[in-house]
Structure formats: structure tokens, C-alpha cells
Design an enzyme around this catalytic site. Structure first.
Site, PDB file in Angstrom:
ATOM      1  N   ASP A 122       0.840  -1.377   0.198  1.00  0.00           N
ATOM      2  CA  ASP A 122      -0.368   0.336  -0.062  1.00  0.00           C
ATOM      3  C   ASP A 122       0.895   1.417   0.220  1.00  0.00           C
ATOM      4  O   ASP A 122       0.235   2.214   0.387  1.00  0.00           O
ATOM      5  CB  ASP A 122      -0.701  -0.269   0.645  1.00  0.00           C
ATOM      6  CG  ASP A 122       0.040   0.137   2.605  1.00  0.00           C
ATOM      7  OD1 ASP A 122       0.906  -0.008   2.102  1.00  0.00           O
ATOM      8  OD2 ASP A 122      -1.205   0.521   3.284  1.00  0.00           O
ATOM      9  N   GLU A 123       2.766   1.194  -0.076  1.00  0.00           N
ATOM     10  CA  GLU A 123       2.975   2.485   0.142  1.00  0.00           C
ATOM     11  C   GLU A 123       4.260   2.562  -1.455  1.00  0.00           C
ATOM     12  O   GLU A 123       4.263   0.998  -1.874  1.00  0.00           O
ATOM     13  CB  GLU A 123       3.224   2.573   0.980  1.00  0.00           C
ATOM     14  CG  GLU A 123       2.786   3.191   2.089  1.00  0.00           C
ATOM     15  CD  GLU A 123       3.309   3.375   3.501  1.00  0.00           C
ATOM     16  OE1 GLU A 123       2.450   3.700   4.112  1.00  0.00           O
ATOM     17  OE2 GLU A 123       5.080   3.611   3.155  1.00  0.00           O
TER      18      GLU A 123
END
Length: 408
Positions: A101-102
Site C-alpha cells: 500500500d505504499e
């Protein structure tokens, strides 16, 4: 960063607004100790439920709450779609995936095509929201460290989800971070070490002489000193590929195993998976390590031992060595966790034989293992498994259907 990624994806799949829905993604929700992997903003603000919370903490009286089981294959698919959007604005070599998610993007070379930094950021946000209905928060900085710190400490709490930290802002940004644990790269142990040195904030860390930090903490101390001043010399297009020093696998069992034979089945399965990775990377191991953790109800903690072995990557050869370690040190206590690793890694130079080995038999074993590897890589690990994996206690069949330790 993708806001509460797992939870947001589940909301979108249900045609819900991720910012308004009451949803948690939970592993093993049927148990009181079920773990929350992600929660929507409403769950955090209204019920104080966040990543790491447990099932027993959930206010089940609230009928608005949706409990979603993790679907890792779906999250990976959505992640790939997001990466495709990134590649519209930035070449692949200037993208560094930090986690599911990053992601770090170096947009230095994209300005002539797509405008200023702010314009590019908002275009990416808009594309992801319009096409995938996901909200994205963004940290902007002169280097990956500043961007990450801006994201973690400010962007997540802003309405537009954007924060920008520059070198000249360090005294008013990094030095104002009060809790050491709020800085990426500083975990509880590192923070505890710093506090024992009398360092309790990033400002104090920045004012500590470099020789003092390096003497107390080595290379990590030097890195912390530079980070406290906002310095990070990493470049996204210069990929560092470390050489694996060991290959391993660990798992916490779903229950206490009281029968040694059942523990041995799990060890066999784990060794097979690790040996397959050794063969895929064309390396051998000559040191093996086995760690066994006993039940929390046992008065003993477990054991951890290693052994030197002839250099190999054969499952057929490795399994007996691991089982020998287990049988030698097992104290007949209920087992709850198992970890294996293969160290002293060397590139495979050829097949080593001794005078007492049957050459044809050894070659046949090697060819068979290579064939099994190819079938498993194409059709999955469960396409070819030993009959023992169907016995009580085996975990290989169930774990082969998981992604990242959770249901796919």
C-alpha cells in the site's frame, strides 16, 4: 499511500464509500483473538478499532460493522492496476514498491510532460480515485525519507491527503517529532536504546554528535544521525539487490501439537518449500537451523539448534538432517511454532558424490526434484504433494492456498 488499502478495496467491491463505511478486514474472525488487518477511518474514529485490534475488542452490537475476510490475491491485483497508473507518469525504473500500500516515485524527469510536482500528484490522485475509487495520501520531499515522514506524520490527517517537507523545513518538521517511534526505521528496540542514552526526541537525536552515535550503535547510529537532519542519499533508479545469506520459513501453528510425528510432517513440508527456493536460485546450503517454540502453557520455551552438513539443496538430503535435529533436542512438550533456515549459502558448482553413493540413484533424485519444482511452479505447490500432507497435523495443503499467510 493508499488509505487503509485492504479495507478500501473491500469497500469498493461492496459499492461503499471507504470514508463513510464501518468495515474491518479481519483474519480468523471466528476466533476471539482474530486480528484486524485494516479498518476504515470510521472504525478508528468512532470505535477506536485499528490495525492490530482483536475480534474481542469489536463492538459487535453495532449492526453497521462489516467484517471482511482478507483476499490477498484481490489486493495484489488492485495493486498491479495502481502500478499501471503510476507508470503513465513515471518510468518503471523510478518506481520503488515499498509495500503493498505504499510506493516511492521519483518524478524529477516528469515535469516537462506533466507539469509541476503538485499538478502531477493531483493527477495521480484523480486517476486512482476515478478509475479505482480509492483515496490516496501523498508525502512530497527532496528525498524518499522526507517524503515518507511527511506522509506518516502529516498527509494522513489532511483533507486533501498531501503534505510536503523540504530540506529547509527540517527544524520545523523532523525536529518537532516528539516520539522517536513515529519515525520510519526506529522501532521499539532502537527507541529504547536511544532513550537509555538520554535521547528522547528527534531534536535531541539531531544534536547528538555523530561519533557518539556511531560508537554506541555502529552503522545504524550513523544512519540515524543523517536521518535526524533529513538526509537520505538513496536513488530509486539504483536498485540494490542483496545476496541472500540464508533461506528460511516459519509458521505459528493453529493449535498446540502434542504428537511428535505430526510436528515432523510439518517440518518435512517446510523443508521441501525452502529446498525448492534453493534450487530455483541455484545455490547450496551447508548449515541448517531449526527453532521450535513450545506452547504458552508449557514451562519450557523450546529450543534452537543448528548443524553443519555436506553442501546440498536436495529435499531428499535435507529432510533427514532437520528431523535428526528435532528428535535429538525435542523434550516432548506441545509445539506451537516452527522455524527452519538454511545458511552458509554458496552457488551450486556441480553434483558432489562420495565413494559410497549410488551415482545413478543420486542423479535420479536430483532430476526428479527438478521436475517436481517445474510442475509446482506452473500449477502451484499443492499440485504435487506427499501423501503425508493429507494426514492429521499437516499444514502444507491449507497454506498452499494462502497469500502472505492469509486466504487468497
Amino acid at each position: 499511500m493508499l488509505n487503509r488499502f485492504f479495507a478500501s478495496v473491500e469497500c469498493v467491491k461492496r459499492r461503499l464509500n471507504p470514508l463513510e463505511a464501518y468495515l474491518v478486514v479481519m483474519s480468523n474472525a471466528e476466533r476471539a483473538g482474530g486480528l484486524v488487518l485494516a479498518a476504515t477511518p470510521k472504525m478508528k474514529s468512532v470505535h477506536h478499532i485499528k490495525t492490530g485490534s482483536r475480534m474481542y475488542e469489536l463492538p459487535t452490537w453495532d449492526e453497521r460493522i462489516i467484517i471482511a475476510p482478507p483476499r490477498m490475491k484481490l489486493y495484489l491485483k488492485v495493486n498491479a492496476m495502481i502500478q499501471a497508473i503510476f507508470r503513465r507518469y513515471v518510468p518503471a525504473e523510478f518506481i520503488h514498491v515499498y509495500s503493498i500500500d505504499e510506493c516511492f516515485l521519483d518524478i524529477t524527469g516528469s515535469h516537462l510532460l506533466f507539469g509541476s510536482t503538485d499538478e502531477i500528484v493531483r493527477k495521480i490522485q484523480r486517476d486512482i480515485l476515478e478509475e479505482l475509487r480509492l483515496y490516496v495520501t501523498v508525502g512530497i520531499g527532496d528525498n524518499p525519507l522526507l517524503a515518507k515522514l511527511a506522509l506518516d506524520n502529516v498527509a494522513k490527517n489532511r483533507p486533501d491527503g498531501i503534505a510536503e517537507w523540504r530540506y529547509e523545513d527540517v527544524p520545523e518538521t523532523i525536529w518537532k517529532i516528539k516520539h522517536l517511534e513515529d519515525v520510519c526505521g526506529i522501532g521499539h528496540r532502537t527507541a529504547a536504546h536511544l532513550k537509555r542514552m538520554g535521547i528522547f526526541s528527534m531534536y535531541q537525536l539531531s544534536q547528538t554528535p555523530l561519533p557518539v552515535l556511531k560508537s554506541a550503535m555502529g552503522v545504524i547510529g550513523e544512519q540515524l544521525y543523517y536521518h535526524a537532519h533529513g538526509l537520505d542519499y538513496s536513488r530509486l533508479n539504483k536498485k540494490y539487490v542483496p545476496v541472500n545469506k540464508s533461506y528460511g520459513k516459519s509458521q505459528i501453528l493453529e493449535k498446540d501439537y502434542h504428537i511428535p510425528a505430526e510436528v515432523e510432517i510439518v517440518i518435512r513440508e517446510m523443508v521441501e518449500e525452502v529446498a525448492m527456493r534453493l534450487r530455483q536460485n541455484h545455490v547450496d546450503t551447508s548449515v541448517i537451523h531449526l527453532s521450535i517454540g513450545y506452547s504458552k502453557y508449557s514451562i519450557k520455551k523450546g529450543f534452537s539448534h543448528q548443524a553443519k552438513i555436506p553442501s546440498t539443496n536436495s529435499s531428499h538430503t535435507l529432510i533427514p538432517y532437520f528431523l535428526e535435529l528435532f528428535r535429538r533436542y525435542d523434550e516432548r512438550e506441545p509445539v506451537r511454532s516452527i522455524a527452519i533456515s538454511c545458511g552458509k549459502i554458496t552457488l551450486k558448482a556441480g553434483l558432489q558424490l562420495n565413494l559410497f553413493e549410488d551415482v545413478n540413484r543420486t542423479l535420479n533424485h536430483e532430476q526428479l526434484e527438478v521436475t517436481v519444482d517445474k510442475i509446482r511452479m506452473r500449477y502451484g505447490f499443492k499440485s504435487l504433494m506427499h501423501a503425508s500432507s493429507l494426514l492429521t497435523g499437516a499444514t502444507g495443503l491449507k497454506r498452499s492456498e494462502m497469500v502472505g499467510g492469509h486466504k487468497g
